[in-house]
Design an enzyme around this catalytic site. Structure first.
Site, PDB file in Angstrom:
ATOM      1  N   GLY A 262      -0.849  -5.795  -1.304  1.00 44.38           N
ATOM      2  CA  GLY A 262       0.417  -5.533  -0.647  1.00 44.38           C
ATOM      3  C   GLY A 262       1.345  -6.721  -0.739  1.00 44.38           C
ATOM      4  CB  VAL A 263       4.860  -7.017   0.011  1.00 48.52           C
ATOM      5  CG1 VAL A 263       5.951  -8.062   0.011  1.00 48.52           C
ATOM      6  CG2 VAL A 263       5.029  -6.078  -1.171  1.00 48.52           C
ATOM      7  N   GLY A 264       3.523  -9.920   0.923  1.00 49.51           N
ATOM      8  CA  GLY A 264       3.554 -10.868   2.028  1.00 49.51           C
ATOM      9  C   GLY A 264       2.658 -12.068   1.823  1.00 49.51           C
ATOM     10  CD  GLU A 288       2.958  -0.327  -3.351  1.00 49.08           C
ATOM     11  OE1 GLU A 288       3.335   0.837  -3.520  1.00 49.08           O
ATOM     12  OE2 GLU A 288       2.617  -0.776  -2.238  1.00 49.08           O
ATOM     13  CB  ILE A 358       0.134  -2.852  12.611  1.00 42.92           C
ATOM     14  CG1 ILE A 358       1.398  -2.958  11.745  1.00 42.92           C
ATOM     15  CG2 ILE A 358       0.450  -3.196  14.061  1.00 42.92           C
ATOM     16  CD1 ILE A 358       2.482  -1.968  12.119  1.00 42.92           C
ATOM     17  CG  ASN A 378       7.785  -2.854   7.301  1.00 44.01           C
ATOM     18  OD1 ASN A 378       8.986  -2.930   7.490  1.00 44.01           O
ATOM     19  ND2 ASN A 378       6.994  -3.914   7.277  1.00 44.01           N
ATOM     20  N   GLY A 382       2.840   2.247  -0.436  1.00 41.71           N
ATOM     21  CA  GLY A 382       1.837   2.721  -1.376  1.00 41.71           C
ATOM     22  C   GLY A 382       0.420   2.439  -0.944  1.00 41.71           C
ATOM     23  CE  LYS A 402       5.495  -9.893  18.557  1.00 46.57           C
ATOM     24  NZ  LYS A 402       6.776 -10.412  18.057  1.00 46.57           N
TER      25      LYS A 402
END
Length: 502
Positions: A262-264, A288, A358, A378, A382, A402
């Site tokens: 994934g992204v990040g 992706e 999450i 979000n 994909g 948090k």
């Protein structure tokens, strides 16, 4: 060339209230940016005059501020699919101001072709070059494949091209445009290796359907990702060590398998940890989105071949690709989202899928989209395309959020995107839980022991004690007690379950 040049404002003037627009791009990469800015201005003017103006928007994935952002602020979006990450859009969705449909990215193009969402009136496509060949137009995409060939073909009123000189025309050399037939005529997608190309480098359509060309010079609105930190670095190391152990015991072949991430920052940390470990052979990426870290590894040969739908990279990294196009055109391929995310291809290649959640519950269900079950963060993107069909499906998350007030490991996910049947591995900075071959109760034990933060471990063990016997153990009144405590007190540190079990 003979095509008609128009301004972005002239293009926007053609679009009417209730029209549906299909757009290029996948993440902010390759997304049209000039016409949508003018559409936002038009919406504001129409609303000031007391007239309605909203449009439907269909894209490959998210866009940037010049589409989702400005048009949300202008209240110009009536309907949106399939994915977003924009903050202004998120506020409008959670306020109930936009009808938003979150779906798997591999489904978007084919469901448009199936007619599930009505007509596409306009296609607005960002391109790096245009050719006229007889009575045909050939247009060449920029930094993403998305759903572009489908929306170009479906657009009933016309095609608007944004010829963006920010992008090097040589971007055409890394595209592979291929649109599958619909059932019952669909054929196997003939990709057997990450670098296989099966289509053309361009989209072709009748010149009579070209409404006009908007010339512009607008950089991609690349998102800045946080630098890695000790927690993401530890998650990266945990995943890398786990995969190496699976390779050493013969589960993963010695040649390794293609990776999707994934992204990040967590994704970058995992890829970085794998790249730095000398036990891992040079590997391929079938994913992706490609980030800066993958480009760095591609140019050094650590990544042999990379296939994706989008170059979700900094603009400096994008220029680096363009400057090394002789090399990149041999080792980098951009595809449409229904090909980059195709379940058929993912399963054939044996992709190892690594995505971010999450929250994860005790039985391996994962929530990757909603905060406390209601607020969209979000879209699913994909992740489901890959996790459901992967050789090995991995979800990662820090054990808390948090500043420790939220546990990412909970008794029951407040929103479900990925079921326990699709999830093999959970990894946090605390460790890795291998869920393969385990019963629900055994999965719960592994997740608590290996992935939960020490501050929440006992609370999770206490939940298992009060959970009612069954194939999957739950106590429904107490299942969301941690979420309820967070909503009432701003902290998941529940004292005990007594008030929920009577």
């Amino acid at each position: 060339m003979a095509y008609t040049r128009i301004t972005a404002a002239e293009a926007a003037a053609l679009i009417k209230n209730d029209d549906n627009i299909g757009m290029s791009g996948f993440t902010p990469a390759g997304t049209a940016k000039a016409v949508t800015r003018e559409l936002a201005k038009k919406a504001e003017a129409e609303h000031t005059a007391g007239r309605p103006f909203q449009v439907g928007i269909f894209t490959g994935a998210s866009t940037g501020q010049s589409t989702d952002g400005v048009m949300s602020i202008a209240q110009a979006i009536k309907y949106r699919a399939p994915y977003t990450t924009n903050g202004d859009f998120r506020k409008s969705v959670n306020a109930g101001e936009i009808a938003y449909n979150d779906l798997h990215l591999s489904h978007m193009a084919q469901e448009l072709r199936y007619g599930f969402y009505g007509d596409i009136d306009w296609a607005i496509i960002e391109v790096c070059d245009i050719e006229e060949v007889g009575d045909k137009i050939r247009c060449y995409l920029t930094a993403a494949g998305g759903i572009s060939p489908t929306v170009v073909r479906l657009a009933k009123k016309g095609v608007i091209l944004e010829l963006n000189s920010f992008h090097n025309p040589n971007a055409k050399f890394i595209h592979d445009v291929y649109e599958p037939l619909d059932p019952p005529y669909r054929k196997p997608i003939p990709i057997e290796n990450v670098g296989d190309r099966i289509g053309t480098p361009y989209i072709e359509f009748d010149a009579s359907r070209l409404t006009g060309v908007v010339e512009c010079n607008l950089p991609d609105e690349a998102r800045a990702f946080k630098d890695s930190d000790p927690i993401t670095d530890q998650i990266g190391n945990n995943v890398a060590e786990f995969l190496i152990a699976d390779m050493n015991r013969g589960i993963i072949p010695p040649t390794f398998l293609p990776l999707q991430s994934g992204v990040g920052s967590t994704a970058n940390a995992i890829l970085g940890a794998l790249a730095q470990n000398k036990q891992v052979p040079d590997f391929n990426v079938y994913t992706e989105v490609i980030q800066d870290s993958v480009v760095d590894m591609l140019l050094t040969g650590r990544v042999k071949d990379a296939s994706a739908c989008s170059l979700t990279v900094s603009n400096e990294c994008l220029m680096q690709i363009y400057d090394n196009m002789d090399y990149c055109r041999k080792h980098l391929t951009l595809r449409q989202s229904e090909i980059s995310n195709s379940p058929e291809v993912i399963r054939r290649l044996g992709v190892i899928a690594i995505n971010t959640a999450i929250e994860v519950d005790l039985y391996g269900n994962a929530n990757s989209t909603h905060i406390s079950g209601t607020k969209m963060m979000n879209g699913i993107g994909g992740s489901g395309d890959f996790e459901r069909n992967a050789f090995l499906s991995i979800f990662t998350c820090p054990s808390t959020a948090k500043n420790g007030m939220i546990s990412s490991i909970v008794p029951f996910c407040s929103h479900l995107d990925h079921t326990e049947h699709d999830v093999n591995i959970i990894a946090t900075e605390q460790g890795v839980a291998d869920l393969r071959g385990k019963s629900p109760y055994e999965r719960a034990q592994a997740i608590i022991e290996n992935c939960a933060h020490p501050d929440y471990k006992q609370l999770l063990w206490d939940y298992l004690k009060i959970a009612k016997m069954g194939q999957t153990r739950h106590n429904l009144p107490a299942a969301f007690a941690m979420h309820d405590t967070l909503a009432r007190k701003g902290d998941m540190h529940l004292t005990d379950y007594a008030e929920y079990v009577k």
